[in-house]
Enzyme design. Structure first.
Site, PDB file in Angstrom:
ATOM      1  N   ASP A 157       3.978  -5.893   3.553  1.00  0.00           N
ATOM      2  CA  ASP A 157       3.664  -4.488   3.835  1.00  0.00           C
ATOM      3  C   ASP A 157       3.438  -4.279   5.329  1.00  0.00           C
ATOM      4  OD1 ASP A 157       1.453  -2.480   4.526  1.00  0.00           O
ATOM      5  OD2 ASP A 157       2.258  -1.743   2.645  1.00  0.00           O
ATOM      6  N   TYR A 158       2.573  -5.106   5.908  1.00  0.00           N
ATOM      7  CA  TYR A 158       2.283  -4.982   7.339  1.00  0.00           C
ATOM      8  C   TYR A 158       3.581  -5.025   8.140  1.00  0.00           C
ATOM      9  CZ  TYR A 158      -2.815  -5.916   6.864  1.00  0.00           C
ATOM     10  OH  TYR A 158      -4.166  -5.873   6.579  1.00  0.00           O
ATOM     11  N   ASP A 178       5.064  -1.850  10.248  1.00  0.00           N
ATOM     12  CA  ASP A 178       5.286  -1.951  11.702  1.00  0.00           C
ATOM     13  C   ASP A 178       6.761  -1.699  12.016  1.00  0.00           C
ATOM     14  OD1 ASP A 178       2.890  -4.665  12.241  1.00  0.00           O
ATOM     15  OD2 ASP A 178       2.631  -2.489  12.186  1.00  0.00           O
ATOM     16  N   ASP A 224       1.993   4.264   0.789  1.00  0.00           N
ATOM     17  CA  ASP A 224       1.742   5.378   1.728  1.00  0.00           C
ATOM     18  C   ASP A 224       2.997   6.237   1.806  1.00  0.00           C
ATOM     19  OD1 ASP A 224       2.790   4.342   4.970  1.00  0.00           O
ATOM     20  OD2 ASP A 224       3.399   3.546   3.051  1.00  0.00           O
ATOM     21  N   PHE A 280       0.851  -1.183   0.000  1.00  0.00           N
ATOM     22  CA  PHE A 280       0.000   0.000   0.000  1.00  0.00           C
ATOM     23  C   PHE A 280       0.895   1.244   0.000  1.00  0.00           C
ATOM     24  CE2 PHE A 280      -2.469  -3.479   0.818  1.00  0.00           C
ATOM     25  CZ  PHE A 280      -2.185  -4.056   2.049  1.00  0.00           C
TER      26      PHE A 280
HETATM   27  N1  LIG Z   1       1.567   0.743   3.747  1.00  0.00           N
HETATM   28  C1  LIG Z   1       0.825   0.872   4.838  1.00  0.00           C
HETATM   29  N2  LIG Z   1       0.389   2.094   5.194  1.00  0.00           N
HETATM   30  C2  LIG Z   1      -0.347   2.175   6.323  1.00  0.00           C
HETATM   31  C3  LIG Z   1      -0.703   1.081   7.107  1.00  0.00           C
HETATM   32  C4  LIG Z   1      -1.483   1.587   8.174  1.00  0.00           C
HETATM   33  C5  LIG Z   1      -2.109   0.879   9.292  1.00  0.00           C
HETATM   34  N3  LIG Z   1      -2.276  -0.517   9.070  1.00  0.00           N
HETATM   35  C6  LIG Z   1      -2.081  -1.291  10.233  1.00  0.00           C
HETATM   36  C7  LIG Z   1      -3.388  -1.600  10.793  1.00  0.00           C
HETATM   37  C8  LIG Z   1      -3.559  -2.885  10.887  1.00  0.00           C
HETATM   38  C9  LIG Z   1      -2.389  -3.599  10.473  1.00  0.00           C
HETATM   39  O1  LIG Z   1      -1.853  -4.211  11.586  1.00  0.00           O
HETATM   40  C10 LIG Z   1      -1.431  -2.593   9.935  1.00  0.00           C
HETATM   41  O2  LIG Z   1      -0.209  -2.640  10.563  1.00  0.00           O
HETATM   42  C11 LIG Z   1      -1.577   2.950   8.002  1.00  0.00           C
HETATM   43  N4  LIG Z   1      -0.883   3.261   6.893  1.00  0.00           N
HETATM   44  C12 LIG Z   1      -0.555   4.580   6.351  1.00  0.00           C
HETATM   45  O3  LIG Z   1       0.610   5.017   7.060  1.00  0.00           O
HETATM   46  C13 LIG Z   1       0.556   6.443   7.215  1.00  0.00           C
HETATM   47  C14 LIG Z   1       0.428   6.733   8.690  1.00  0.00           C
HETATM   48  O4  LIG Z   1       1.689   6.475   9.279  1.00  0.00           O
HETATM   49  P1  LIG Z   1       2.020   7.174  10.725  1.00  0.00           P
HETATM   50  O5  LIG Z   1       1.985   8.684  10.437  1.00  0.00           O
HETATM   51  O6  LIG Z   1       3.375   6.609  11.084  1.00  0.00           O
HETATM   52  O7  LIG Z   1       0.891   6.751  11.662  1.00  0.00           O
HETATM   53  C15 LIG Z   1      -0.682   6.901   6.453  1.00  0.00           C
HETATM   54  O8  LIG Z   1      -0.364   7.116   5.096  1.00  0.00           O
HETATM   55  C16 LIG Z   1      -1.571   5.667   6.568  1.00  0.00           C
HETATM   56  O9  LIG Z   1      -2.544   5.626   5.532  1.00  0.00           O
HETATM   57  C17 LIG Z   1      -0.233  -0.201   6.700  1.00  0.00           C
HETATM   58  O10 LIG Z   1      -0.471  -1.253   7.321  1.00  0.00           O
HETATM   59  N5  LIG Z   1       0.526  -0.248   5.565  1.00  0.00           N
END
Ligand SMILES: Nc1nc2c(c(CN[C@H]3C=C[C@H](O)[C@@H]3O)cn2[C@@H]2O[C@H](COP(=O)(O)O)[C@@H](O)[C@H]2O)c(=O)[nH]1
Length: 341
Positions: free
Chosen positions: A314-315, A319, A239, A237
């Site tokens: 990705d996850y 993390d 981001d 994803f």
């Molecule tokens: N590629 C990717 N982007 C992700 C996530 C998640 C949350 N997913 C978690 C939830 C359940 C699972 O356990 C996942 O771990 C948020 N984001 C993005 O990150 C940014 C926020 O970052 P910060 O400012 O540091 O909080 C923002 O663009 C948000 O859209 C992901 O998993 N993958």
């Protein structure tokens, strides 16, 4: 609606013509090697979504799927102007920032008896109610509250009009196909249309649509309506954290010019050439890491296609980025204010 190239095809196209961002093949291979043992641990698998994250729903119910849809509809743009002053949400004695602040605010509202995950509620929520539900416990508000209000009203209205108010209905219509669910989401919910033009060609990233499919798969534990035979067809994803960690791990590189702009805190617009290159190369880089990982296991006679895919990679990387903020402080993340990621 015109079908655009998939995020994977878009990433291949962008990576092949990128000027300021490059994927380091050798670096990607080295990252795959470093993840070899990790990839067969339980925490790398689907169960990590619940076991590693206390704010994620425990259940695999319709309510839990509604929670995922609400959160992923708002899953964008949490970065703050200054690292010192940022939005924080306190929940059950702990202060959460960034994406987790959003989850904490949702759980806080539910505990306060506000039906925030119900489409009939957020379809007609007022801006003041949005400000109240997503209020920060510091002076710094959550970014883009007006956009969040608009997107909530829009998504809630579509969910009521087309899917009886339940995202699980939309999931059932996908008939266990991740790609079909992705298409249903992009076709029906405008705020999920995360697309751009690169060298005169339309490209897609679909970051929130893909993570919505992935989080639906995760919250339903890959079973029943949450079983997707083609879950491995999703990409990572795109981001603003994944690019940062890929550069930190030396699997991706920025040009001097781009690094300078990032270090100066340049705010890019959604669709700017550099932004599209960063997102496209990130997807392509992780596609290579996944491929190398599977090849390494195959060489040992193990078919890990059910245990390793772009979603789980990705996850893990996301993390990792969260847990290694300090180590990564010299690698800037790209700043865009938009509703797509
Ligand atoms: N590629 C990717 N982007 C992700 C996530 C998640 C949350 N997913 C978690 C939830 C359940 C699972 O356990 C996942 O771990 C948020 N984001 C993005 O990150 C940014 C926020 O970052 P910060 O400012 O540091 O909080 C923002 O663009 C948000 O859209 C992901 O998993 N993958």
């Amino acid at each position: 609606m015109e079908a655009l190239p998939s995020p994977l095809e878009s990433a291949r196209f962008i990576a092949g013509r990128s000027r300021d961002v490059s994927v380091d093949e050798e670096g990607a291979r080295k990252v795959a090697e470093s993840l070899f043992d990790k990839a067969s641990e339980a925490a790398f698998g689907l169960s990590g979504w619940k076991s590693l994250h206390e704010l994620n729903p425990r259940a695999a119910s319709e309510e839990a799927v509604s929670w995922v849809f609400l959160v992923d509809t708002l899953n964008f743009s949490f970065w703050s102007e200054s690292a010192e002053q940022k939005c924080l949400v306190r929940y059950k004695g702990k202060a959460y920032s960034g994406y987790w602040a959003l989850c904490a605010a949702v759980n806080r509202a539910l505990d306060d008896g506000i039906p925030i995950t119900s489409a009939s509620y957020y379809a007609t929520m007022t801006l003041d109610q949005v400000r109240q539900v997503f209020r920060s416990d510091t002076e710094v508000p959550m970014p883009l509250l007006e956009e969040r209000h608009r997107v909530l009203n829009e998504s809630g209205t579509v969910l009521l009009e087309k899917f009886g108010g339940s995202f699980l209905t939309c999931v059932k219509m996908s008939e266990n196909s991740a790609q079909k669910l992705l298409r249903l989401v992009v076709e029906n919910f405008p705020s999920y249309r995360d697309e751009a033009v690169f060298e005169k060609k339309k490209v897609s990233f679909y970051k929130r649509a893909q993570i919505l499919v992935a989080d639906t798969w995760s919250v339903l534990e890959g079973k029943g309506d949450g079983f997707f035979g083609d879950i491995s067809s999703l990409t990572i994803f795109a981001d603003y954290r994944i690019p940062q960690v890929l550069v930190h791990l030396k699997a991706m590189k920025y040009s001097e010019d781009l690094m300078k702009k990032l270090r100066e805190g340049t705010v890019f617009k959604s669709g700017d050439r550099e932004e599209v290159e960063i997102r496209g190369c990130s997807i392509w880089c992780c596609t290579l890491i996944c491929k190398h990982l599977l090849d390494l296991y195959e060489k040992k006679g193990q078919d890990m296609r059910d245990q390793i895919n772009a979603v789980l990679l990705d996850y893990y990387l996301w993390d990792y980025a969260r847990d290694h903020r300090e180590d990564m402080k010299d690698i800037p993340f790209h700043r865009v204010r938009c509703i797509y990621y």
